[in-house]
Design a protein around this motif. Structure first.
Motif, PDB file in Angstrom:
ATOM      1  N   ILE A 126       0.828  -1.218   0.000  1.00 30.61           N
ATOM      2  CA  ILE A 126       0.000   0.000   0.000  1.00 30.61           C
ATOM      3  C   ILE A 126       0.862   1.268   0.000  1.00 30.61           C
ATOM      4  N   PRO A 127       1.815   1.436   0.939  1.00 30.73           N
ATOM      5  CA  PRO A 127       2.667   2.635   0.861  1.00 30.73           C
ATOM      6  C   PRO A 127       3.549   2.647  -0.382  1.00 30.73           C
ATOM      7  N   GLY A 128       3.967   1.454  -0.854  1.00 37.56           N
ATOM      8  CA  GLY A 128       4.763   1.387  -2.080  1.00 37.56           C
ATOM      9  C   GLY A 128       3.986   1.900  -3.278  1.00 37.56           C
ATOM     10  N   LEU A 129       2.726   1.510  -3.372  1.00 33.57           N
ATOM     11  CA  LEU A 129       1.869   1.947  -4.475  1.00 33.57           C
ATOM     12  C   LEU A 129       1.637   3.457  -4.419  1.00 33.57           C
ATOM     13  N   LEU A 130       1.349   3.966  -3.221  1.00 32.61           N
ATOM     14  CA  LEU A 130       1.113   5.407  -3.071  1.00 32.61           C
ATOM     15  C   LEU A 130       2.370   6.216  -3.394  1.00 32.61           C
ATOM     16  N   LYS A 131       3.531   5.680  -3.020  1.00 34.14           N
ATOM     17  CA  LYS A 131       4.800   6.343  -3.333  1.00 34.14           C
ATOM     18  C   LYS A 131       5.055   6.342  -4.841  1.00 34.14           C
ATOM     19  N   ALA A 132       4.837   5.181  -5.479  1.00 34.91           N
ATOM     20  CA  ALA A 132       5.157   5.036  -6.895  1.00 34.91           C
ATOM     21  C   ALA A 132       4.211   5.821  -7.795  1.00 34.91           C
ATOM     22  N   LYS A 133       2.919   5.820  -7.465  1.00 32.96           N
ATOM     23  CA  LYS A 133       1.920   6.406  -8.360  1.00 32.96           C
ATOM     24  C   LYS A 133       1.565   7.854  -8.034  1.00 32.96           C
ATOM     25  N   LEU A 134       1.606   8.200  -6.748  1.00 34.40           N
ATOM     26  CA  LEU A 134       1.161   9.531  -6.343  1.00 34.40           C
ATOM     27  C   LEU A 134       2.264  10.369  -5.691  1.00 34.40           C
ATOM     28  N   GLY A 135       3.440   9.758  -5.464  1.00 31.90           N
ATOM     29  CA  GLY A 135       4.542  10.493  -4.853  1.00 31.90           C
ATOM     30  C   GLY A 135       4.371  10.765  -3.375  1.00 31.90           C
ATOM     31  N   VAL A 136       3.454  10.038  -2.726  1.00 28.27           N
ATOM     32  CA  VAL A 136       3.245  10.227  -1.282  1.00 28.27           C
ATOM     33  C   VAL A 136       4.435   9.634  -0.535  1.00 28.27           C
ATOM     34  N   HIS A 137       5.000  10.381   0.391  1.00 27.97           N
ATOM     35  CA  HIS A 137       6.222   9.912   1.059  1.00 27.97           C
ATOM     36  C   HIS A 137       5.926   8.678   1.903  1.00 27.97           C
ATOM     37  N   GLU A 138       6.793   7.672   1.745  1.00 27.27           N
ATOM     38  CA  GLU A 138       6.542   6.385   2.412  1.00 27.27           C
ATOM     39  C   GLU A 138       6.620   6.479   3.929  1.00 27.27           C
ATOM     40  N   VAL A 139       7.384   7.426   4.459  1.00 29.41           N
ATOM     41  CA  VAL A 139       7.494   7.555   5.915  1.00 29.41           C
ATOM     42  C   VAL A 139       6.139   7.931   6.519  1.00 29.41           C
ATOM     43  N   ILE A 140       5.461   8.900   5.911  1.00 32.21           N
ATOM     44  CA  ILE A 140       4.160   9.339   6.422  1.00 32.21           C
ATOM     45  C   ILE A 140       3.149   8.195   6.372  1.00 32.21           C
ATOM     46  N   VAL A 141       3.097   7.511   5.223  1.00 30.47           N
ATOM     47  CA  VAL A 141       2.102   6.452   5.046  1.00 30.47           C
ATOM     48  C   VAL A 141       2.384   5.281   5.978  1.00 30.47           C
ATOM     49  N   THR A 142       3.648   4.874   6.085  1.00 32.29           N
ATOM     50  CA  THR A 142       3.962   3.704   6.908  1.00 32.29           C
ATOM     51  C   THR A 142       3.739   3.976   8.394  1.00 32.29           C
ATOM     52  N   ILE A 143       3.966   5.209   8.839  1.00 36.21           N
ATOM     53  CA  ILE A 143       3.662   5.547  10.231  1.00 36.21           C
ATOM     54  C   ILE A 143       2.168   5.371  10.492  1.00 36.21           C
ATOM     55  N   MET A 144       1.340   5.875   9.585  1.00 34.46           N
ATOM     56  CA  MET A 144      -0.112   5.725   9.755  1.00 34.46           C
ATOM     57  C   MET A 144      -0.528   4.258   9.671  1.00 34.46           C
ATOM     58  N   MET A 145       0.117   3.498   8.794  1.00 31.06           N
ATOM     59  CA  MET A 145      -0.208   2.077   8.653  1.00 31.06           C
ATOM     60  C   MET A 145       0.121   1.300   9.922  1.00 31.06           C
ATOM     61  N   ASN A 146       1.136   1.763  10.660  1.00 31.71           N
ATOM     62  CA  ASN A 146       1.458   1.116  11.942  1.00 31.71           C
ATOM     63  C   ASN A 146       0.267   1.174  12.893  1.00 31.71           C
ATOM     64  N   TYR A 147      -0.352   2.340  13.006  1.00 32.54           N
ATOM     65  CA  TYR A 147      -1.484   2.499  13.921  1.00 32.54           C
ATOM     66  C   TYR A 147      -2.727   1.760  13.414  1.00 32.54           C
ATOM     67  N   ILE A 148      -2.913   1.772  12.097  1.00 36.57           N
ATOM     68  CA  ILE A 148      -4.033   1.018  11.529  1.00 36.57           C
ATOM     69  C   ILE A 148      -3.875  -0.470  11.855  1.00 36.57           C
ATOM     70  N   ALA A 149      -2.650  -0.970  11.723  1.00 34.60           N
ATOM     71  CA  ALA A 149      -2.383  -2.381  12.022  1.00 34.60           C
ATOM     72  C   ALA A 149      -2.657  -2.688  13.489  1.00 34.60           C
ATOM     73  N   LEU A 150      -2.135  -1.854  14.381  1.00 32.36           N
ATOM     74  CA  LEU A 150      -2.269  -2.095  15.816  1.00 32.36           C
ATOM     75  C   LEU A 150      -3.732  -2.189  16.237  1.00 32.36           C
ATOM     76  N   TYR A 151      -4.522  -1.193  15.878  1.00 33.47           N
ATOM     77  CA  TYR A 151      -5.908  -1.150  16.364  1.00 33.47           C
ATOM     78  C   TYR A 151      -6.813  -2.122  15.609  1.00 33.47           C
ATOM     79  N   SER A 152      -6.523  -2.347  14.329  1.00 27.93           N
ATOM     80  CA  SER A 152      -7.321  -3.318  13.564  1.00 27.93           C
ATOM     81  C   SER A 152      -7.089  -4.736  14.085  1.00 27.93           C
ATOM     82  N   VAL A 153      -5.833  -5.067  14.338  1.00 25.26           N
ATOM     83  CA  VAL A 153      -5.510  -6.401  14.853  1.00 25.26           C
ATOM     84  C   VAL A 153      -6.119  -6.605  16.230  1.00 25.26           C
TER      85      VAL A 153
END
Length: 349
Positions: A126-153
């Motif tokens: 997901i962060p790889g796709l956003l980085k490659a296609k939209l130029g979204v910085h992977e650090v920002i996305v992966t930090i948010m994905m950490n919290y999504i993972a924690l609370y979803s799990v």
């Protein structure tokens, strides 16, 4: 890489570790503790007997895999700070398959491991796709994905895998990495076969980076995306592939905990810190597969040995975190160390 650069690559982490340990000893002295007793207690906590050795190896296993995850992304010019979230989803996927599937070990265990790889890879995709296609910085996305993972799990554990419980049932023995033989050798420590998988993963990373066309392209994209694109390489594909492989390594680290150490997954009040420690392991290992193995061993020893320091020498365990921080500081200050080494080299001539 020139012979001089290779020498610096080897010397800088070694000097950084030594400086970190010396600085730690000085801090102990100023704090009123005996550094000799402190480091002796740390050593005994990691290697004092067969049990502590087994626990140290168990501690090294996931650190090695998260270190590989971060290092692989670094080698391709990406900063995967989301290894923590990838560990958590990999842990969940492995335990879920370990609970839900009824099959012989030859099918069940590989299936659970593959599930962890797939979950971690998806969380990296997901962060790889956003980085490659939209130029979204992977650090920002992966930090948010950490919290999504924690609370979803946590919610899945509470509402899907259990009926409002905090811990799942133990996985089936056919999905377990636990070894009665290894436990018998180490006085019933939690050491398991995961260390073999982790070492194999290090060999896989080295082979991909150093011996494959895909690895060459990944490194080229990391060095210069514009030059790589001019040379005909698919930059977007390589960015996504890098994050997918990096995520798979981190997901596998989660499987080591779910299938090996604990055999369950529990609701987490916070992060495991395995992914964040992987950043330090990758930096100390110079993003090299062999270096990451050595760095993971060092960090595993420090983390496991720290438990003995309060009882063996009265030294607080937080001091080990200070030592680790100092080691990373000196690694980050590699320019200064390189300058000092060059000065000594010139004076020698």
């Amino acid at each position: 890489m020139t012979k001089s650069n290779k020498l610096f690559t080897i010397l800088i982490p070694i000097i950084s570790v030594l400086l970190g340990l010396i600085a730690g000893a000085i801090i102990m002295l100023f704090s009123g503790y005996n550094p000799i007793l402190g480091y002796t207690a740390l050593w005994n906590g990691a290697f004092g007997d067969a049990f502590t050795i087994g626990e140290t190896v168990r501690r090294i296993t996931p650190l090695l895999l998260t270190g590989l995850a971060v290092a692989f992304a670094f080698r391709t010019g990406l900063f995967n700070i989301g290894a923590e979230g990838q560990v958590i989803v990999g842990w969940l996927a492995a335990v879920w398959v370990g609970l839900a599937v009824d099959a012989p070990m030859v099918i069940h265990l590989p299936l659970a491991i593959l599930a962890s790889l797939a979950a971690g890879a998806l969380w990296g995709f997901i962060p790889g796709l956003l980085k490659a296609k939209l130029g979204v910085h992977e650090v920002i996305v992966t930090i948010m994905m950490n919290y999504i993972a924690l609370y979803s799990v946590n919610e899945i554990v509470r509402s899907v895998l259990t009926e409002q419980e905090t811990t799942t049932d133990a996985i089936a023995p056919t999905a377990s990495l636990a070894s009665e033989w290894l436990q018998g050798l180490t006085y019933f420590s939690r050491m398991h076969y995961g260390i073999v998988i982790a070492l194999f993963a290090a060999a896989v990373m080295w082979f991909i980076i150093q011996r494959t066309t895909a690895g060459y392209e990944l490194k080229a994209v990391g060095f210069n995306q514009h030059a790589s694109k001019y040379a005909g390489m698919n930059v977007s594909k390589n960015i996504i592939l890098s994050m997918v492989i990096s995520g798979a390594f981190a997901g596998l680290a989660g499987a080591m905990e779910g299938l090996g150490t604990y055999g369950t997954i529990s609701i987490m009040s916070g992060f495991t810190n395995l992914g964040f420690d992987g950043i330090a392991v990758a930096l100390l290992g110079a993003n090299n597969a062999f270096g990451v193995v050595l760095a993971a061993i060092l960090f595993g020893v420090l983390k496991e040995g720290a438990g003995q320091m309060p009882t063996g020498a009265g030294v607080p365990t937080e001091l080990v975190d200070i030592i680790i921080a100092l080691i990373i500081f000196f690694v980050a200050s590699s320019y200064i160390i390189r300058w000092v080494l060059l000065r000594f080299k010139k004076e020698g001539k």
